[in-house]
Design an enzyme around this catalytic site. Structure first.
Site, short mmCIF file in Angstrom:
data_model
loop_
_atom_site.label_atom_id
_atom_site.label_comp_id
_atom_site.label_asym_id
_atom_site.label_seq_id
_atom_site.Cartn_x
_atom_site.Cartn_y
_atom_site.Cartn_z
N SER A 286 -10.29 6.12 13.68
CA SER A 286 -9.38 7.10 13.57
C SER A 286 -8.41 7.36 14.66
O SER A 286 -8.80 7.21 15.80
CB SER A 286 -10.29 8.37 13.19
OG SER A 286 -10.69 8.14 11.88
N ASP B 40 -1.78 14.99 9.35
CA ASP B 40 -2.91 14.47 10.20
C ASP B 40 -2.39 13.51 11.21
O ASP B 40 -2.44 12.32 11.30
CB ASP B 40 -3.94 13.44 9.26
CG ASP B 40 -5.37 13.27 10.12
OD1 ASP B 40 -5.34 13.96 11.17
OD2 ASP B 40 -5.86 12.46 9.70
N HIS C 236 -7.39 15.08 13.02
CA HIS C 236 -8.76 15.25 12.57
C HIS C 236 -9.65 14.73 13.62
O HIS C 236 -10.96 15.16 13.46
CB HIS C 236 -8.78 14.63 10.99
CG HIS C 236 -9.31 13.08 11.32
ND1 HIS C 236 -8.20 12.20 11.02
CD2 HIS C 236 -10.21 12.50 11.70
CE1 HIS C 236 -8.71 10.92 11.16
NE2 HIS C 236 -10.24 11.07 11.39
#
Length: 319
Positions: A245, A148, A91
C-alpha cells in the site's frame, strides 16, 4: 536634484529585480533534478512477479513506524517525488485517530530508501514532519477509498546521485487498457502470509477495462475511472498485497519511469476475478501542486504542464 532622484530610482529598480530573481531562483532550486531515470537499463517488466535488482527503482521508499525499544517496522510503501516529499496512500494512516487538522503528524516514523532487503537499514533515512491528506478523504466510510493519496514532508533532503525522484504523469502521458504497469515494494505474497517480504519485489500487471464486472464488485462503492485505475490478472496469482500500500504503480514512457498510480485497495490478494485498485495520480495533480508549492518544493510539472493537463482532461476520457 534630478540626478539624485534618478540615481535612487535606478538603485530601487535594481534591488527589485535582484529580489525577483532571488525569489525565482528560490522557487526553481529544488526542481532542477532529473526524474524517472533508473540506474539499471535491463529491468524485466514483463507480466509476472520477480525480485528487483539493485538500483532499478531508486525512488521507492519503505515507510517505517517507530516502536519504542525496537527497530522501526515497515508498514507501507511510497515514492520520492521531490528531495523532501514522499507520495503514498492516505489509508496507510487509518489506525491513528485523525484530528481536525489535516496536517497533523499522524504517525512518527522514518522513510528508508536504497535497500533491497527489508531488514536492512536504508542507505538514506529521513523522518517525516508532516502528513498531508485531502480534506475530501473519508477514512471511516467503509470501503470508500476516494482521494486515497497522501504527501509526506521530510525533515531533510533524501535524494543524492544514487537515489532520484520518479516522474509524475504529464498531460500527454495517458495509460491505455492493456498497458502494463509495475508495482514495487515489500508486500506479502498472498493472503496466507503473515509477514511482509524481506526482499523488494516487482509485480507487473495489465490495466483493465474499468467497465468490466471485475472492476466493479458489488461489495465496493461504484468506481470512477477518472479517479481510479483497475489493474490485475483476472485468473489470479499476481497482485499487490498488504505492505505494498502507498507504493508506486509505474509505467515507462520514452526511457523514463512515471508514477501513474498509488497502491490503494482490493478484495483480498491475487484472487480470481479480483483485480486491484490504484489511485490515479493525474486526477490529483491540482491538489498535489497546491500542496508542494506551499511546502516550498515546486515540481516542474506544476509550472509547465498543469494547465495543459487540465485542458486535456476536459476533452479526453481516461481509459
Amino acid at each position: 536634484m534630478f540626478i539624485l532622484i534618478a540615481l535612487i530610482y535606478t538603485i530601487y529598480i535594481t534591488i527589485v529585480i535582484i529580489g525577483l530573481n532571488s525569489e525565482k531562483d528560490k522557487k526553481n532550486v529544488n526542481h532542477n533534478y532529473d526524474c524517472g531515470i533508473s540506474l539499471q537499463t535491463n529491468i524485466n517488466y514483463s507480466l509476472g512477479i520477480s525480485k528487483t535488482i539493485d538500483g532499478a527503482w531508486p525512488w521507492v521508499a519503505s515507510l517505517r513506524q517507530k516502536i519504542p525499544g525496537a527497530e522501526a517496522v515497515h508498514f507501507c510503501g511510497g515514492s520520492i517525488i521531490a528531495p523532501r516529499l514522499v507520495l503514498t496512500a492516505a489509508h496507510c494512516f487509518h489506525n491513528i485517530t485523525i484530528p481536525t487538522d489535516p496536517n497533523y503528524t499522524r504517525r512518527i516514523g522514518e522513510v528508508h530508501i536504497g535497500q533491497l532487503g527489508l531488514t536492512e537499514q536504508g542507505q538514506r533515512i529521513a523522518e517525516w514532519i508532516k502528513v498531508i491528506i485531502p480534506e475530501k478523504y473519508l477514512p471511516f466510510r467503509p470501503h470508500d477509498y476516494s482521494y486515497d493519496i497522501a504527501l509526506l514532508v521530510l525533515n531533510k533532503d533524501i535524494i543524492d546521485n544514487q537515489h532520484s525522484v520518479i516522474c509524475l504523469p504529464s498531460h500527454n502521458i495517458i495509460s491505455n487498457i492493456g498497458d502494463y504497469g509495475t508495482i514495487v515494494g515489500w508486500g506479502i505474497h498472498n493472503e496466507i502470509d503473515t509477514e511482509t517480504s524481506n526482499y523488494m519485489m516487482q509485480v507487473t500487471i495489465p490495466i483493465l477495462d474499468p467497465t468490466i464486472d471485475a472492476c466493479n464488485p458489488l461489495i465496493l462503492p461504484p468506481k470512477n475511472a477518472t479517479m481510479t485505475i483497475c489493474a490485475g490478472v483476472l485468473s489470479g496469482g499476481i497482485d499487490a498485497c498488504q505492505g505494498n500500500s502507498g507504493g508506486p504503480f509505474t509505467q515507462k514512457f520514452q526511457d523514463r519511469w512515471y508514477n501513474i498510480g498509488i497502491v490503494s485497495h482490493g478484495l483480498g490478494c491475487a484472487r480470481n476475478n479480483s483485480p486491484g485498485f490504484y489511485t490515479r495520480i493525474s486526477a490529483h495533480l491540482e491538489w498535489l501542486c497546491e500542496k508542494v508549492n506551499h511546502e516550498g518544493e515546486p515540481l516542474s510539472i506544476c509550472f509547465n504542464d498543469l494547465s495543459k493537463f487540465k485542458k486535456h482532461v476536459k476533452t479526453n476520457k481516461f481509459q
